[in-house]
Design a protein around this motif. Sequence first.
Motif, short mmCIF file in Angstrom:
data_model
loop_
_atom_site.label_atom_id
_atom_site.label_comp_id
_atom_site.label_asym_id
_atom_site.label_seq_id
_atom_site.Cartn_x
_atom_site.Cartn_y
_atom_site.Cartn_z
N THR A 153 0.83 -1.21 0.00
CA THR A 153 0.00 0.00 0.00
C THR A 153 0.86 1.26 0.00
O THR A 153 1.90 1.31 0.65
CB THR A 153 -0.94 0.04 1.23
N LEU A 154 0.41 2.25 -0.74
CA LEU A 154 1.01 3.58 -0.74
C LEU A 154 -0.13 4.59 -0.65
O LEU A 154 -0.80 4.89 -1.65
CB LEU A 154 1.83 3.85 -2.01
N TRP A 155 -0.39 5.08 0.55
CA TRP A 155 -1.46 6.04 0.78
C TRP A 155 -0.91 7.46 0.65
O TRP A 155 -0.20 7.94 1.51
CB TRP A 155 -2.07 5.84 2.17
N HIS A 156 -1.17 8.09 -0.48
CA HIS A 156 -0.67 9.44 -0.76
C HIS A 156 0.86 9.50 -0.63
O HIS A 156 1.41 10.35 0.08
CB HIS A 156 -1.35 10.46 0.16
N VAL A 157 1.50 8.61 -1.34
CA VAL A 157 2.97 8.51 -1.32
C VAL A 157 3.56 8.64 -2.71
O VAL A 157 4.59 9.29 -2.90
CB VAL A 157 3.41 7.17 -0.68
N LEU A 158 2.91 8.05 -3.72
CA LEU A 158 3.50 7.97 -5.05
C LEU A 158 3.84 9.35 -5.62
O LEU A 158 4.82 9.51 -6.35
CB LEU A 158 2.56 7.24 -6.01
N GLU A 159 3.05 10.35 -5.26
CA GLU A 159 3.29 11.71 -5.77
C GLU A 159 4.58 12.32 -5.24
O GLU A 159 5.06 13.33 -5.75
CB GLU A 159 2.09 12.63 -5.46
N HIS A 160 5.16 11.69 -4.21
CA HIS A 160 6.39 12.19 -3.59
C HIS A 160 7.66 11.52 -4.14
O HIS A 160 8.76 11.94 -3.80
CB HIS A 160 6.37 11.93 -2.07
N ILE A 161 7.52 10.47 -4.93
CA ILE A 161 8.65 9.61 -5.31
C ILE A 161 9.45 10.20 -6.47
O ILE A 161 8.90 10.38 -7.57
CB ILE A 161 8.15 8.20 -5.69
N PRO A 162 10.74 10.49 -6.27
CA PRO A 162 11.53 11.10 -7.35
C PRO A 162 11.74 10.18 -8.56
O PRO A 162 11.46 10.56 -9.67
CB PRO A 162 12.88 11.41 -6.67
N ASN A 163 12.25 8.97 -8.34
CA ASN A 163 12.59 8.08 -9.44
C ASN A 163 11.41 7.16 -9.72
O ASN A 163 11.41 5.97 -9.39
CB ASN A 163 13.84 7.27 -9.10
N LEU A 164 10.40 7.70 -10.38
CA LEU A 164 9.08 7.07 -10.43
C LEU A 164 9.08 5.71 -11.13
O LEU A 164 8.59 4.73 -10.58
CB LEU A 164 8.10 8.02 -11.12
N VAL A 165 9.63 5.63 -12.33
CA VAL A 165 9.59 4.37 -13.09
C VAL A 165 10.40 3.30 -12.38
O VAL A 165 9.95 2.16 -12.22
CB VAL A 165 10.08 4.58 -14.53
N ASN A 166 11.60 3.66 -11.95
CA ASN A 166 12.44 2.70 -11.22
C ASN A 166 11.73 2.22 -9.96
O ASN A 166 11.80 1.03 -9.60
CB ASN A 166 13.77 3.37 -10.86
N TYR A 167 11.01 3.12 -9.31
CA TYR A 167 10.34 2.77 -8.06
C TYR A 167 9.20 1.78 -8.29
O TYR A 167 9.06 0.80 -7.55
CB TYR A 167 9.79 4.04 -7.39
N ILE A 168 8.41 2.00 -9.34
CA ILE A 168 7.31 1.07 -9.57
C ILE A 168 7.82 -0.29 -10.06
O ILE A 168 7.18 -1.32 -9.83
CB ILE A 168 6.23 1.64 -10.51
N GLN A 169 9.01 -0.31 -10.68
CA GLN A 169 9.63 -1.59 -11.01
C GLN A 169 9.98 -2.35 -9.72
O GLN A 169 9.77 -3.56 -9.63
CB GLN A 169 10.90 -1.37 -11.84
N GLN A 170 10.50 -1.62 -8.73
CA GLN A 170 10.81 -2.23 -7.44
C GLN A 170 9.54 -2.76 -6.77
O GLN A 170 9.54 -3.85 -6.17
CB GLN A 170 11.48 -1.22 -6.51
N LEU A 171 8.46 -2.00 -6.85
CA LEU A 171 7.20 -2.43 -6.24
C LEU A 171 6.73 -3.75 -6.86
O LEU A 171 6.28 -4.65 -6.15
CB LEU A 171 6.12 -1.36 -6.44
N LYS A 172 6.84 -3.85 -8.18
CA LYS A 172 6.41 -5.07 -8.86
C LYS A 172 7.24 -6.27 -8.40
O LYS A 172 6.69 -7.36 -8.18
CB LYS A 172 6.55 -4.88 -10.37
N LEU A 173 8.52 -6.07 -8.22
CA LEU A 173 9.40 -7.17 -7.77
C LEU A 173 9.10 -7.59 -6.33
O LEU A 173 9.33 -8.74 -5.95
CB LEU A 173 10.87 -6.75 -7.89
N LEU A 174 8.59 -6.65 -5.53
CA LEU A 174 8.29 -6.95 -4.12
C LEU A 174 6.92 -7.61 -3.94
O LEU A 174 6.60 -8.11 -2.86
CB LEU A 174 8.36 -5.67 -3.29
N LEU A 175 6.10 -7.61 -4.99
CA LEU A 175 4.79 -8.24 -4.92
C LEU A 175 4.88 -9.72 -5.30
O LEU A 175 5.59 -10.09 -6.23
CB LEU A 175 3.82 -7.56 -5.89
#
Length: 285
Positions: A153-175
């Motif tokens: 879960t990311l409750w009002h967090v994604l809008e704060h993330i600098p390296n957006l694409v890299n970060y969502i790649q990490q999220l996918k790997l953690l799921l």
Amino acid sequence: MTTEREFYIDLNPFLNCIDYTVSKESYEVMRNEEYDMLVTSPVPSNLEKYYLSANYISHTDSNSSIFDRIYQLVKSFTLKRKLKLINSFNTEEKTILDIGAGTGDFLKVCQKGGWDINGVEPSSKAREFAKNKNINLLEDLSEIENKRFDVITLWHVLEHIPNLVNYIQQLKLLLKPNGVLVIAVPNYKSFDAKHYKEFWAAYDVPRHLWHFSRTAISKIFSLVEMKVEKTIPMKFDSFYVSLLSEQNKNKKKKPIHAFYIGLKSNIKAKRSGEYSSLTYILKNY
């Protein structure tokens, strides 16, 4: 593979906004037509200092004012709704990772609900608050080793993330396979956003680096082959954001008018779907 650089190509001016919370500095909010999203420019190199404010109550448990007490009351109600939401998922082992966990209140509710809890929070002050509730939070995603989760879960967090694409790649790997990702973000296409314009509190420059639409979330997560399964309105946000926006615009909160705008925003969103904030449910196939 798309990188954040592409989000800054062919930008058009949209609004000029002020950081009302900390610095009073001015920032451009620019529009990327391809992704139907807005980006904040420039991004300060020392972004951490823009979070150092007593007014940034997402990282506190303050009850010092009437506004704080209302905030905490609403938070208590929404925490129960969030737990009900994640309990509705058909998960394997009830493991959850909350990113931007703040002072740990959501994870505390999850723990009581039988979830194996894990959390990440960059603010040392917030982590200290959480520790006093027996919730131990990590500082960064990189500290997580050899573990995958049923729900992130990311409750009002994604809008704060600098390296957006890299970060969502990490999220996918953690799921885990068939794991669920829950993303809640403000919606710049809502009525309250259009009404308040540059005074809309959810622009919150420069802390909010990205400003999403429903199209933007779908397109960005398609880059990592994830699909939006469901969108859920966050109806309380229109009132909260309108109250803060009145403060930005008029130097006072004007609660009656803020309530009117928040209510009007929700009524209009019943037809358009453009609520002040939206929660997106995405699945990892």
